[in-house]
Motif scaffolding. Structure first.
Motif, short mmCIF file in Angstrom:
data_model
loop_
_atom_site.label_atom_id
_atom_site.label_comp_id
_atom_site.label_asym_id
_atom_site.label_seq_id
_atom_site.Cartn_x
_atom_site.Cartn_y
_atom_site.Cartn_z
N PHE A 3 8.69 7.01 4.14
CA PHE A 3 9.60 6.25 3.28
C PHE A 3 11.04 6.71 3.52
CE2 PHE A 3 12.01 5.85 -0.70
CZ PHE A 3 11.93 4.49 -0.88
N GLY A 4 11.96 5.74 3.65
CA GLY A 4 13.37 6.05 3.82
C GLY A 4 13.67 6.81 5.10
N GLU A 50 0.82 -1.21 0.00
CA GLU A 50 0.00 0.00 0.00
C GLU A 50 0.86 1.26 0.00
OE1 GLU A 50 -2.82 -0.19 3.18
OE2 GLU A 50 -4.08 -1.67 2.13
N ASP A 51 2.07 1.19 0.54
CA ASP A 51 2.95 2.35 0.59
C ASP A 51 3.44 2.78 -0.79
OD1 ASP A 51 2.90 2.49 3.48
OD2 ASP A 51 4.21 0.74 3.46
N THR A 52 3.76 1.81 -1.63
CA THR A 52 4.32 2.11 -2.95
C THR A 52 3.29 2.00 -4.06
OG1 THR A 52 5.00 -0.18 -3.35
CG2 THR A 52 6.57 1.25 -2.20
N ARG A 91 1.68 -2.41 4.81
CA ARG A 91 1.72 -0.95 4.90
C ARG A 91 2.60 -0.58 6.09
NH1 ARG A 91 -1.46 1.18 9.00
NH2 ARG A 91 -2.92 -0.32 9.93
N SER A 92 3.09 0.64 6.07
CA SER A 92 3.95 1.11 7.16
C SER A 92 3.47 2.47 7.65
CB SER A 92 5.40 1.22 6.69
OG SER A 92 6.23 1.70 7.73
N SER A 117 13.64 -11.32 -7.87
CA SER A 117 14.48 -10.19 -8.26
C SER A 117 13.66 -9.06 -8.89
CB SER A 117 15.56 -10.64 -9.26
OG SER A 117 16.39 -11.62 -8.69
N GLY A 118 12.34 -9.21 -8.90
CA GLY A 118 11.48 -8.23 -9.53
C GLY A 118 10.92 -7.25 -8.52
N ALA A 119 9.68 -6.83 -8.76
CA ALA A 119 9.01 -5.92 -7.84
C ALA A 119 8.74 -6.62 -6.51
CB ALA A 119 7.70 -5.44 -8.46
#
Length: 331
Positions: free
Chosen positions: A103-104, A58-60, A98-99, A75-77
């Motif tokens: 981000f970062g 949900e975050d991205t 979700r977080s 190795s993908g998404a």
């Protein structure tokens, strides 16, 4: 069937980077200090009526779907989720994450998510996995994803919660809860997001290689960081809050000496304003170069420190120290 799980992020108080094997073997009494916080990472797993598996962040906004776990590209998404699903061999499930952290942010959001997902998948597959074994799975899978060594500390506040020392020695890694009043510590902390995603100001692999290659300056910096963590732990145990602030100042000075990229002009301006408002110490969280920073101040000065940070462009993040780690429920 449905499994919901969550795990807290953390503030790293002192000793970070030494938790990467084998760095701590070269510094006797190495330890890290951390505090779990209430900004949690969440995972929801729902059984499907078919064998397909669907991963949703949900975050991205990224979504991946395959006929089963074998069809997921590790190795993908969403590689962390895909690798964990591969490890647990899960099919017939929708997995949504979700977080609560930005981000970062540098507050170990990926490690908290890792622990939440691993714990949730273990419950979904009815596997009883001991705490340290689950943390080893999480750490090793994350190393596969990022292709560099990972540290040992970030998974422990996510799993156990609380304020703790992670002691690092020849005979292994051991979490030791710190005996203190969490409200006393919490009342002195301010967490702020710099609005810039961290850029790995400390390149762990580069620093690790320089240490192993015998770089005297790097070795000396880590020795001081080890000593600061020991001294801060003692100050926390005594409730000597001015000394905690002094040790935090020393920790930040050595971080900048170890890797100048850990800070930026914006971070320097924010910390300078906080110190002018009464902060006794401050440092960035995690690798730095952006993300979050935290300040330590007397409770009476905390409102002024919050205002100073906000006036200099930071977002203040409300939180409390989290005593509970990994949560798993079956709604």
């Amino acid at each position: 069937m449905r499994i919901d799980s969550s795990a807290p992020t953390r503030i790293d108080l002192a000793g970070g980077t030494l938790d990467i094997w084998p760095l701590y073997l070269f510094h006797e009494h190495a330890q890290t200090l951390n505090a779990a916080i209430s900004l949690r990472a969440h995972c929801s797993i729902r059984a499907r009526s078919d064998a397909r598996v669907r991963l949703v962040s949900e975050d991205t906004g990224v979504e991946v779907e395959a006929d089963g776990w074998q069809g997921l590209d590790v190795s993908g998404a969403l590689p962390l989720l895909a690798r964990l699903v591969h490890y647990f061999k899960v099919s017939g499930a929708d997995i949504v994450t979700r977080s609560e952290s930005p981000f970062g942010a540098g507050i170990a959001g990926s490690s908290a998510l890792n622990v939440a997902v691993a714990g949730g998948l273990a419950a979904f597959t009815d596997r009883e996995i001991a705490a340290e074994a689950l943390l080893a799975i999480a750490m090793n899978v994350e190393a596969q994803v990022i292709s560099v060594p990972t540290g040992a500390q970030d998974y422990r506040p996510a799993y156990y919660g609380g304020v703790s020392s992670v002691k690092l020695s020849i005979d292994g890694v051991r979490r030791v809860p710190l005996e203190l009043d969490p409200q006393e510590l919490e009342s002195r902390l301010v967490l702020a997001y710099t609005k810039a995603s961290r850029n790995s100001g400390i390149n762990n692999w580069d620093v690790m290689k320089r240490h192993i290659d015998g770089d005297a300056e790097v070795i000396a910096c880590f020795a001081r960081i080890r000593d600061i963590a020991v001294a801060m732990r003692d100050a926390l145990a005594r409730g000597d809050w001015p000394d905690v602030g002094r040790q935090l100042q020393l920790e930040w000075a050595n971080r900048k000496r170890l890797a100048p990229g850990v800070t930026t002009p914006d971070i320097d301006r924010m910390i300078g304003a906080a110190e002018s408002a009464g902060a006794l110490g401050a440092k960035v969280c995690g690798a730095g170069g952006g993300g979050c920073l935290f300040c330590f101040a007397d409770p009476g000065d905390v409102p002024a420190v919050r205002e100073a940070l906000a006036a200099n462009g930071a977002d203040i993040l409300d939180f409390h120290l989290e005593q509970q780690g990994l949560r798993i429920t079956r709604p």
